[in-house]
Design a protein around this motif. Sequence first.
Motif, PDB file in Angstrom:
ATOM      1  N   LEU A 526       0.841  -1.198   0.000  1.00  0.00           N
ATOM      2  CA  LEU A 526       0.000   0.000   0.000  1.00  0.00           C
ATOM      3  C   LEU A 526       0.875   1.246   0.000  1.00  0.00           C
ATOM      4  CD1 LEU A 526      -2.749   1.423   0.229  1.00  0.00           C
ATOM      5  CD2 LEU A 526      -2.577   1.153   2.721  1.00  0.00           C
ATOM      6  N   ARG A 527       1.892   1.256   0.840  1.00  0.00           N
ATOM      7  CA  ARG A 527       2.790   2.415   0.889  1.00  0.00           C
ATOM      8  C   ARG A 527       3.582   2.579  -0.399  1.00  0.00           C
ATOM      9  NH1 ARG A 527       6.031   1.793   6.376  1.00  0.00           N
ATOM     10  NH2 ARG A 527       5.822  -0.419   5.923  1.00  0.00           N
ATOM     11  N   MET A 528       4.035   1.465  -0.965  1.00  0.00           N
ATOM     12  CA  MET A 528       4.764   1.567  -2.236  1.00  0.00           C
ATOM     13  C   MET A 528       3.868   2.075  -3.352  1.00  0.00           C
ATOM     14  SD  MET A 528       7.536  -1.539  -2.506  1.00  0.00           S
ATOM     15  CE  MET A 528       6.566  -2.879  -1.824  1.00  0.00           C
ATOM     16  N   ALA A 529       2.623   1.621  -3.374  1.00  0.00           N
ATOM     17  CA  ALA A 529       1.689   2.088  -4.400  1.00  0.00           C
ATOM     18  C   ALA A 529       1.444   3.588  -4.261  1.00  0.00           C
ATOM     19  CB  ALA A 529       0.378   1.318  -4.306  1.00  0.00           C
ATOM     20  N   LYS A 530       1.274   4.050  -3.027  1.00  0.00           N
ATOM     21  CA  LYS A 530       1.090   5.488  -2.798  1.00  0.00           C
ATOM     22  C   LYS A 530       2.297   6.278  -3.284  1.00  0.00           C
ATOM     23  CE  LYS A 530      -2.031   5.302   1.199  1.00  0.00           C
ATOM     24  NZ  LYS A 530      -2.185   5.596   2.659  1.00  0.00           N
ATOM     25  N   ALA A 531       3.497   5.788  -2.947  1.00  0.00           N
ATOM     26  CA  ALA A 531       4.713   6.492  -3.363  1.00  0.00           C
ATOM     27  C   ALA A 531       4.866   6.476  -4.880  1.00  0.00           C
ATOM     28  CB  ALA A 531       5.933   5.851  -2.703  1.00  0.00           C
ATOM     29  N   ILE A 539       6.473   4.258 -16.630  1.00  0.00           N
ATOM     30  CA  ILE A 539       6.762   2.816 -16.670  1.00  0.00           C
ATOM     31  C   ILE A 539       6.989   2.291 -15.263  1.00  0.00           C
ATOM     32  CG2 ILE A 539       8.419   1.079 -17.450  1.00  0.00           C
ATOM     33  CD1 ILE A 539       8.807   2.722 -19.987  1.00  0.00           C
ATOM     34  N   PHE A 540       7.769   3.020 -14.473  1.00  0.00           N
ATOM     35  CA  PHE A 540       8.033   2.620 -13.089  1.00  0.00           C
ATOM     36  C   PHE A 540       6.725   2.567 -12.306  1.00  0.00           C
ATOM     37  CE2 PHE A 540       9.118   3.600  -8.658  1.00  0.00           C
ATOM     38  CZ  PHE A 540      10.110   2.661  -8.415  1.00  0.00           C
ATOM     39  N   LYS A 541       5.880   3.580 -12.478  1.00  0.00           N
ATOM     40  CA  LYS A 541       4.588   3.625 -11.798  1.00  0.00           C
ATOM     41  C   LYS A 541       3.734   2.421 -12.191  1.00  0.00           C
ATOM     42  CE  LYS A 541       2.342   7.533 -11.872  1.00  0.00           C
ATOM     43  NZ  LYS A 541       1.478   8.656 -12.347  1.00  0.00           N
ATOM     44  N   ALA A 542       3.704   2.108 -13.471  1.00  0.00           N
ATOM     45  CA  ALA A 542       2.893   0.981 -13.944  1.00  0.00           C
ATOM     46  C   ALA A 542       3.396  -0.342 -13.370  1.00  0.00           C
ATOM     47  CB  ALA A 542       2.899   0.942 -15.468  1.00  0.00           C
ATOM     48  N   GLN A 543       4.729  -0.497 -13.289  1.00  0.00           N
ATOM     49  CA  GLN A 543       5.298  -1.723 -12.713  1.00  0.00           C
ATOM     50  C   GLN A 543       4.854  -1.896 -11.266  1.00  0.00           C
ATOM     51  OE1 GLN A 543       9.466  -0.958 -13.271  1.00  0.00           O
ATOM     52  NE2 GLN A 543       9.596  -2.185 -15.147  1.00  0.00           N
ATOM     53  N   LYS A 544       4.950  -0.813 -10.505  1.00  0.00           N
ATOM     54  CA  LYS A 544       4.617  -0.900  -9.082  1.00  0.00           C
ATOM     55  C   LYS A 544       3.120  -1.169  -8.882  1.00  0.00           C
ATOM     56  CE  LYS A 544       8.433  -0.469  -6.807  1.00  0.00           C
ATOM     57  NZ  LYS A 544       9.160  -1.220  -7.822  1.00  0.00           N
ATOM     58  N   LEU A 545       2.269  -0.481  -9.606  1.00  0.00           N
ATOM     59  CA  LEU A 545       0.828  -0.675  -9.430  1.00  0.00           C
ATOM     60  C   LEU A 545       0.395  -2.055  -9.902  1.00  0.00           C
ATOM     61  CD1 LEU A 545      -0.519   2.856 -10.432  1.00  0.00           C
ATOM     62  CD2 LEU A 545      -0.263   1.892  -8.139  1.00  0.00           C
ATOM     63  N   ASN A 546       1.019  -2.536 -10.974  1.00  0.00           N
ATOM     64  CA  ASN A 546       0.713  -3.871 -11.472  1.00  0.00           C
ATOM     65  C   ASN A 546       1.050  -4.927 -10.426  1.00  0.00           C
ATOM     66  OD1 ASN A 546       1.960  -6.389 -13.324  1.00  0.00           O
ATOM     67  ND2 ASN A 546       0.023  -5.550 -14.071  1.00  0.00           N
ATOM     68  N   THR A 547       2.215  -4.783  -9.800  1.00  0.00           N
ATOM     69  CA  THR A 547       2.624  -5.762  -8.784  1.00  0.00           C
ATOM     70  C   THR A 547       1.783  -5.623  -7.524  1.00  0.00           C
ATOM     71  OG1 THR A 547       4.877  -5.542  -9.658  1.00  0.00           O
ATOM     72  CG2 THR A 547       4.625  -6.751  -7.614  1.00  0.00           C
ATOM     73  N   ALA A 548       1.424  -4.396  -7.150  1.00  0.00           N
ATOM     74  CA  ALA A 548       0.556  -4.187  -5.987  1.00  0.00           C
ATOM     75  C   ALA A 548      -0.805  -4.842  -6.206  1.00  0.00           C
ATOM     76  CB  ALA A 548       0.390  -2.696  -5.714  1.00  0.00           C
TER      77      ALA A 548
END
Length: 581
Positions: A526-531, A539-548
């Motif tokens: 949750l914290r990583m997705a917020k950050a 691309i970095f944002k998409a990677q993190k949200l996809n994994t979250a």
Amino acid sequence: MATYAAPVREIQFVLNDVLNVGSLAEMPVMADATPDTLNGLIEEAAKLIQNQVAPLNAPGDAEGCKLSNGDVTVPKGFKEAYKQYQEAGWVGISNPAEWGGAGLPYTLGKVIDEMLCSADVAFALYPGLTVGCFEGILAAGSDEVKQSYLPKLATGEWTGTMCITEPQAGTDLGAIKTKATPNDDGSYSLDGGKIFITSGEHTMVDNIVHFVLARIEGGPAGVKGLTTFAVPKFLVNADGSIGARNKVTCTSIEHKMGIHGSCTCALQFEGAKGWLVGAPNTGIQNMFVMMNLARILVGMQGLGLCELATQNAIAYAKDRKQGKAFNGGATIIDHPDVRRMLLTMRATTEGARVLAYETGMYVDIAHHHPDPAVREEANDWVELNTPLVKSFCTDSAVDLGSLAIQVYGGHGFIREHGVEQIMRDAKILCLYEGTNGIQAMDLVRRKLMIDNGRLPARFFAKVRSESTGDAPLGFIAKPLRDAIDELEKTTAWLQESFKTNPNDAGFGAVDFQRAFSLTYLGYNWLRMAKAAMNSSDEIFKAQKLNTAQFFAARMLPQVMSLCANVRQPASELMALDAANF
């Protein structure tokens, strides 16, 4: 062979964007530990580790260590790489400046440990045990003992060990038999044998300091009669120079499943001279100062292997052509089951990194914050998190090593590609410094019970405050709230059942430990997705949200079934007589 590139961006994202490591510099003693300073040091350490240490991993595994006439030869290149690593100051990066270390945050030391363990976990054990020995002597040693050993241990010029285990005494420390007899000069003569001693003998440095658990004759029975001693391989003269060889001998080295580049020794003490570390009969307390921090280090070893497995599996899946995916993709990363495995690996590794680094930050705060109340709260988090870091990161290293082999298919099962070594190296991490079952019992038997459940209550309150509201991250916030509710209910069940039927609590402890860890990872994601939402890199944002999203939908729901398992009674399962099992 497996390759390694330090995930510097991921590391800095966790430290700076998720955990706000810059807050450490607000403490006067760490004013120099600014994010810019830490980032620069991480980048420099990464270069040496990638270029000098990582290439030793596969050949060191193949060559192993060799014993001849009491001396152990380490794999080719280890001595030179250790000297470079030590002279660059990395061994002592977190040791106090007054003893020759750099005095930088413990957190930084653990970040560097992760990278070193990814590169070559067997090599990492030499500096790792040295820091542990330093911490044990620093916590309890007399001024004379500190002056004799700490300056050289702090810089890694000498290495250290932890000598606990004996053939009849593994987890049961009360069964230790090594005896210590006082000498007229204030030293003691130690007699007995120790096994499974990491870095117990080698010739990479001029001296080795053994931190030994032994029993002074006439002392109380059991753990209450244990005492800690500093026993050098070579005696140290009054001027600090190296003296005569002490009477401690390596009688054999273990032939192991993994970590072949680490010398694991049986040591025999035959009238070896040692010096008290702490008061007589306080050895168990002294040893646990070292062991508790060592458990966090072992967690970092697991995290390092998780990262190594994940990196190599993703790289292979992007390159390997095998069949045609439903979406038309040409490589196996587009096959749904392979994608499932890779997302499991990424979600586990990145979530565990936040857990491990945050625990490191709590260690720094507990030791150095000027406010006693803040120090107390931080220490609660260290107490709670230590069994989670040790067990979850190391169990995950085995699991992700297995998944990496699965991604590679038959090529993963052969040595040429190097991923089978990850699984072999990882298994010991679940065993030493207290097996992961022991960690689970520590969590259930001790950590849940302190001050009527103060430690888990802090966790529940903090996660609930973070997971309020849904937009735009309801996909993880809501299941996280559900997991917290279930975990809190199960915690209360364990706290009560342990009083009335401890077998019930003991039977469910491992499942509970995993449920707690997965819930913590939900909090982390949750914290990583917020950050990540604030990142300008799409691309970095998409990677993190996809994994979250994957973690929220596929891994976090496991908490429910694990907690249901925990709350099952075990009386009937334990009723069968052992002879009839």
